[in-house]
Each structure stands twice: as structure tokens, then as C-alpha cells.
Write a protein that holds these residues in place. Structure first.
Motif: not given
Length: 138
Positions: A36-65
Motif C-alpha cells: 500500500v505504501v509503494s502503490i499510493k505514490p504510483a497512483l498519485a503520479q498516475t493521476a498527475g500524468s493523466v492531467l498532463n497527457c495530451e490529445i491531438p485533434v485530429p491525431g496523426k492518423h487523420a492529420s490534415g482532416g
């Protein structure tokens, strides 16, 4: 044996099973606590990375669309379609937009179309992992 108290069960070697079982339980508790002690920091880090991850609109699969009001990728000459966003949106921006706010730098209609596009993302497309992580309960 004391009168009125049940005796501890013993194994074939005469060892007291009750003591062994308690020791095992204590060891399992120690292992669980360290997990539990080792998982909690990992979950906190995951939560932070979710807020900072990026979504392109549109993505590379549809660039120019362009993005139609229903969220589908269409050609630039499609009436009512919106041009590419010009920048990636963070997970936090997308989360807010999914709750009714507009994406930064977009109109209400444009933001709704982009959110519909994001909701249509599938595995393997740019931004899908970020979008999927926004769907995970905390």
C-alpha cells in the motif's frame, strides 16, 4: 493444559499451529502494508500524468482532416466542419470539456465537435491512451 481454556491445535511435529498461523497473518499484514505504501505514490503520479497527457485533434492518423459537428474526421471542403485544433489539449482540459466547459481557444460548437471526436478515439490512435485514462475511476 489449563482448565476451561481450549488448547492450541498442534501439527504432527508437536508445533503449535495457532502460533504459526498468527505469524503468517502478521507477515501477510506487513507485506500488504508495504504494498500500500509503494502503490499510493504510483497512483498519485498516475493521476498527475493523466492531467498532463495530451490529445491531438485530429491525431496523426487523420492529420490534415477537419472535424465534423458529429466528431467524424472529414475533408476540408465539408460544410460546417471545423479546422484542426492547431494544438494538443491536455487531459485536464478535455476532462473539463467533457463536464460542459469549452476547450481553450474554441467556440462552443467547435468544442463539442472536438469532444465528440475525442470520444470516438480507438486503441492505436493518437491520444487514445490519454482519453482512456480519463475514463478510469479514481
Amino acid at each position: 493444559m489449563k482448565e476451561g481454556l481450549p488448547s492450541e491445535p498442534s501439527d504432527a511435529n508437536g508445533e503449535n499451529c495457532g502460533i504459526v498461523n498468527r505469524r503468517r497473518a502478521l507477515m501477510m499484514g506487513a507485506v500488504t502494508a508495504s504494498a500500500v505504501v509503494s502503490i499510493k505514490p504510483a497512483l498519485a503520479q498516475t493521476a498527475g500524468s493523466v492531467l498532463n497527457c495530451e490529445i491531438p485533434v485530429p491525431g496523426k492518423h487523420a492529420s490534415g482532416g477537419f472535424i465534423a459537428p458529429n466528431g467524424k474526421v472529414v475533408t476540408a471542403d465539408t460544410p460546417g466542419a471545423f479546422p484542426p485544433a492547431g494544438r494538443n489539449f491536455t487531459g485536464e482540459e478535455v476532462r473539463r470539456a467533457m463536464r460542459g466547459r469549452t476547450l481553450p481557444g474554441t467556440s462552443n460548437d467547435q468544442s463539442r465537435a472536438y469532444v465528440k471526436y475525442i470520444r470516438r478515439l480507438q486503441s492505436g490512435q493518437s491520444g487514445f491512451t490519454c482519453y482512456a485514462s480519463l475514463q478510469m475511476p479514481r
